[in-house]
Design a protein around this motif. Structure first.
Motif, PDB file in Angstrom:
ATOM      1  N   LEU A  46       1.954   2.984  -3.418  1.00  0.00           N
ATOM      2  CA  LEU A  46       1.466   1.696  -3.899  1.00  0.00           C
ATOM      3  C   LEU A  46       2.638   0.862  -4.393  1.00  0.00           C
ATOM      4  O   LEU A  46       3.533   1.381  -5.062  1.00  0.00           O
ATOM      5  N   LEU A  47       2.626  -0.400  -4.040  1.00  0.00           N
ATOM      6  CA  LEU A  47       3.590  -1.340  -4.594  1.00  0.00           C
ATOM      7  C   LEU A  47       2.855  -2.189  -5.628  1.00  0.00           C
ATOM      8  O   LEU A  47       1.719  -2.602  -5.398  1.00  0.00           O
TER       9      LEU A  47
ATOM     10  N   THR B 258      -0.385  -3.187  -3.610  1.00  0.00           N
ATOM     11  CA  THR B 258      -0.297  -3.191  -2.150  1.00  0.00           C
ATOM     12  C   THR B 258      -0.285  -1.770  -1.618  1.00  0.00           C
ATOM     13  O   THR B 258       0.595  -0.974  -1.976  1.00  0.00           O
ATOM     14  N   LEU B 259      -1.275  -1.438  -0.811  1.00  0.00           N
ATOM     15  CA  LEU B 259      -1.298  -0.139  -0.151  1.00  0.00           C
ATOM     16  C   LEU B 259      -0.074  -0.057   0.751  1.00  0.00           C
ATOM     17  O   LEU B 259       0.151  -0.938   1.586  1.00  0.00           O
ATOM     18  N   ASN B 260       0.704   1.015   0.610  1.00  0.00           N
ATOM     19  CA  ASN B 260       2.015   1.034   1.259  1.00  0.00           C
ATOM     20  C   ASN B 260       2.210   2.249   2.170  1.00  0.00           C
ATOM     21  O   ASN B 260       3.113   3.051   1.989  1.00  0.00           O
ATOM     22  N   ARG B 261       1.312   2.371   3.141  1.00  0.00           N
ATOM     23  CA  ARG B 261       1.498   3.353   4.226  1.00  0.00           C
ATOM     24  C   ARG B 261       1.368   2.591   5.553  1.00  0.00           C
ATOM     25  O   ARG B 261       0.461   2.849   6.351  1.00  0.00           O
TER      26      ARG B 261
ATOM     27  N   LEU C  99      -4.143   5.100  -6.590  1.00  0.00           N
ATOM     28  CA  LEU C  99      -4.993   3.938  -6.853  1.00  0.00           C
ATOM     29  C   LEU C  99      -5.798   4.116  -8.129  1.00  0.00           C
ATOM     30  O   LEU C  99      -5.889   3.194  -8.955  1.00  0.00           O
ATOM     31  N   LEU C 100      -6.375   5.296  -8.298  1.00  0.00           N
ATOM     32  CA  LEU C 100      -7.198   5.553  -9.479  1.00  0.00           C
ATOM     33  C   LEU C 100      -6.371   5.463 -10.750  1.00  0.00           C
ATOM     34  O   LEU C 100      -6.810   4.869 -11.748  1.00  0.00           O
ATOM     35  N   VAL C 101      -5.176   6.017 -10.738  1.00  0.00           N
ATOM     36  CA  VAL C 101      -4.298   5.964 -11.909  1.00  0.00           C
ATOM     37  C   VAL C 101      -3.946   4.519 -12.242  1.00  0.00           C
ATOM     38  O   VAL C 101      -4.027   4.093 -13.402  1.00  0.00           O
ATOM     39  N   GLU C 102      -3.550   3.742 -11.232  1.00  0.00           N
ATOM     40  CA  GLU C 102      -3.153   2.356 -11.477  1.00  0.00           C
ATOM     41  C   GLU C 102      -4.328   1.520 -11.976  1.00  0.00           C
ATOM     42  O   GLU C 102      -4.197   0.748 -12.935  1.00  0.00           O
ATOM     43  N   LEU C 103      -5.468   1.643 -11.327  1.00  0.00           N
ATOM     44  CA  LEU C 103      -6.626   0.838 -11.709  1.00  0.00           C
ATOM     45  C   LEU C 103      -7.119   1.192 -13.113  1.00  0.00           C
ATOM     46  O   LEU C 103      -7.529   0.318 -13.881  1.00  0.00           O
ATOM     47  N   THR C 104      -7.071   2.473 -13.450  1.00  0.00           N
ATOM     48  CA  THR C 104      -7.486   2.909 -14.782  1.00  0.00           C
ATOM     49  C   THR C 104      -6.558   2.330 -15.846  1.00  0.00           C
ATOM     50  O   THR C 104      -7.008   1.865 -16.900  1.00  0.00           O
TER      51      THR C 104
ATOM     52  N   LEU D  86      -5.882  -6.602  -4.349  1.00  0.00           N
ATOM     53  CA  LEU D  86      -5.574  -5.453  -3.506  1.00  0.00           C
ATOM     54  C   LEU D  86      -5.151  -5.955  -2.139  1.00  0.00           C
ATOM     55  O   LEU D  86      -5.876  -6.721  -1.497  1.00  0.00           O
ATOM     56  N   ALA D  87      -3.984  -5.514  -1.688  1.00  0.00           N
ATOM     57  CA  ALA D  87      -3.435  -5.951  -0.403  1.00  0.00           C
ATOM     58  C   ALA D  87      -2.959  -4.744   0.385  1.00  0.00           C
ATOM     59  O   ALA D  87      -2.978  -3.610  -0.107  1.00  0.00           O
ATOM     60  N   GLY D  88      -2.524  -4.980   1.611  1.00  0.00           N
ATOM     61  CA  GLY D  88      -2.016  -3.909   2.458  1.00  0.00           C
ATOM     62  C   GLY D  88      -0.700  -4.298   3.099  1.00  0.00           C
ATOM     63  O   GLY D  88      -0.514  -5.458   3.495  1.00  0.00           O
ATOM     64  N   ALA D  89       0.221  -3.339   3.205  1.00  0.00           N
ATOM     65  CA  ALA D  89       1.510  -3.586   3.847  1.00  0.00           C
ATOM     66  C   ALA D  89       1.385  -3.371   5.362  1.00  0.00           C
ATOM     67  O   ALA D  89       0.546  -2.590   5.821  1.00  0.00           O
ATOM     68  N   GLY D  90       2.202  -4.061   6.118  1.00  0.00           N
ATOM     69  CA  GLY D  90       2.194  -3.875   7.570  1.00  0.00           C
ATOM     70  C   GLY D  90       1.102  -4.653   8.266  1.00  0.00           C
ATOM     71  O   GLY D  90       0.630  -5.679   7.780  1.00  0.00           O
ATOM     72  N   LYS D  91       0.659  -4.136   9.417  1.00  0.00           N
ATOM     73  CA  LYS D  91      -0.284  -4.863  10.262  1.00  0.00           C
ATOM     74  C   LYS D  91      -1.722  -4.801   9.769  1.00  0.00           C
ATOM     75  O   LYS D  91      -2.510  -5.703  10.033  1.00  0.00           O
ATOM     76  N   ALA D  92      -2.091  -3.727   9.078  1.00  0.00           N
ATOM     77  CA  ALA D  92      -3.491  -3.515   8.695  1.00  0.00           C
ATOM     78  C   ALA D  92      -3.680  -3.664   7.194  1.00  0.00           C
ATOM     79  O   ALA D  92      -2.747  -3.441   6.404  1.00  0.00           O
TER      80      ALA D  92
END
Length: 266
Positions: free
Chosen positions: A13-14, A25-28, A43-48, A61-67
Motif C-alpha cells: 500500500l502507498l 493506493t493498492l500497489n501490486r 488494508l485493515l491495519v491502515e483503515l483501522t 482508495l486507488a490502484g497503481a498500474g492499469k487496474a
C-alpha cells in the motif's frame, strides 16, 4: 538488487496525506492489485488506524498500474487449497469491507481501470465512487466456477436485485456509464480529469462539519437495516444529538450571520 527483488520489496500500500485527505493506493500493479491475504491485512491495519485519526477527513482508495483491483489472488488461493485458509481469507476480506462502512470518515473509490470480483466488491462497499470513462466492472468469479458470494453482498445493496444477479451469473462486464446508471458509482469523467473530480468531491466533504459527517455516516448505514418506523426513530435521535453539537450551533449562527462557519469538530 535485481528487478524481481525490488518488486517483492515494494510496499503493498502507498499512503499519501494532504489537507485532511488520505489516499491509499493498492500497489501490486503486476498482479492488477489483486487482494492477497497480506494486502488485505495491510488494508485493515491502515483503515483501522485512520478511523482513530481525527485529522483525516476523507479516505481515497486507488490502484497503481492499469487496474483498480482485479479481485482476490487466484494463484494464492490455489496454492493454499484448504478450507481453513479460504475461510480465513474471506473473513479477513469481510473485516476490511466492514471497516470501510463503520469508520467515521467517508471512503471514496477512485476507479481508473477495471474493478472485478472482490475489486468490484471494494467499489460497492466504499461510501462513494468516482470512475474514469474507461473503467469497467464485473463480478467474474462465475467464469472460473466460483459464484462471487461475498461481492454479491455489496452489489445487491447498490443496485437493483435483477441487475446485480445478472452480473453475478453471467460474469459480464459493464462500462462506467452503465455502472453509474445502476448506482454502483457516483460520477464518471474522462480519465485525464479523474483526479480533479476526486479532489472536488473531497474538498466538498472537508468543508463540512466532521462531527456531522461522522454521525451521519453511522446513522445512514444503521437505518438501512431497520424497518421504516425504527429508521425514523433512529434518525430523530441522531438529529437531536447532532443539534446539541457545537458545530450545529456554529453552523446555524454562521448561516444567519452570512459568514463561513468555523468547525470545532464537537
Amino acid at each position: 538488487m535485481n528487478a524481481v527483488a525490488e518488486t517483492l520489496t515494494e510496499p503493498l500500500l502507498l499512503r499519501d496525506d494532504a489537507h485532511g485527505v488520505t489516499t491509499l493506493t493498492l500497489n501490486r500493479p503486476g498482479q492488477f492489485n489483486a487482494l492477497s491475504q497480506p494486502m488485505l491485512e495491510a488494508l485493515l491495519v491502515e483503515l483501522t488506524g485512520i478511523a482513530a485519526d481525527a485529522s483525516v477527513r476523507v479516505v481515497v482508495l486507488a490502484g497503481a498500474g492499469k487496474a483498480f483491483c482485479a479481485g482476490h489472488d487466484l494463484k494464492e488461493m490455489r496454492g493454499n487449497y484448504t478450507k481453513s485458509f479460504q475461510q480465513a481469507l474471506f473473513r479477513l476480506c469481510g473485516k476490511v469491507m466492514m471497516q470501510i462502512v463503520t469508520m467515521p470518515q467517508p471512503v471514496i473509490a477512485r476507479v481508473h481501470g477495471i474493478a472485478t470480483a472482490a475489486g468490484c466488491q471494494l467499489v460497492s462497499m466504499c461510501d462513494l465512487a468516482v470512475a474514469s470513462d474507461v473503467a469497467r466492472f464485473a463480478v467474474s468469479g462465475i467464469n472460473v466456477g466460483l459464484f462471487c458470494a461475498t461481492p454479491s453482498v455489496g452489489l445487491s445493496r447498490n443496485m437493483g436485485r435483477k441487475e446485480a444477479f445478472e452480473m453475478l451469473v453471467t460474469g459480464d462486464f459493464i462500462d462506467a456509464a452503465e455502472a453509474k446508471r445502476r448506482g454502483l458509482i457516483n460520477r464518471v469523467v474522462p480519465i485525464e480529469v479523474l483526479d480533479e473530480e476526486v479532489a472536488k468531491l473531497t474538498a466538498s466533504i472537508c468543508a463540512k462539519s466532521p462531527v456531522a459527517i461522522s454521525m451521519g455516516k453511522q446513522m445512514f448505514y444503521s437505518q438501512l437495516e431497520m424497518g421504516l418506523d425504527g429508521a425514523y426513530q433512529q434518525a430523530a435521535e441522531v438529529m437531536a444529538c447532532n443539534m446539541m453539537c457545537e458545530d450545529a450551533a456554529e453552523g446555524i449562527d454562521a448561516f444567519m450571520a452570512k459568514r463561513k462557519p468555523v468547525w470545532s469538530g464537537r
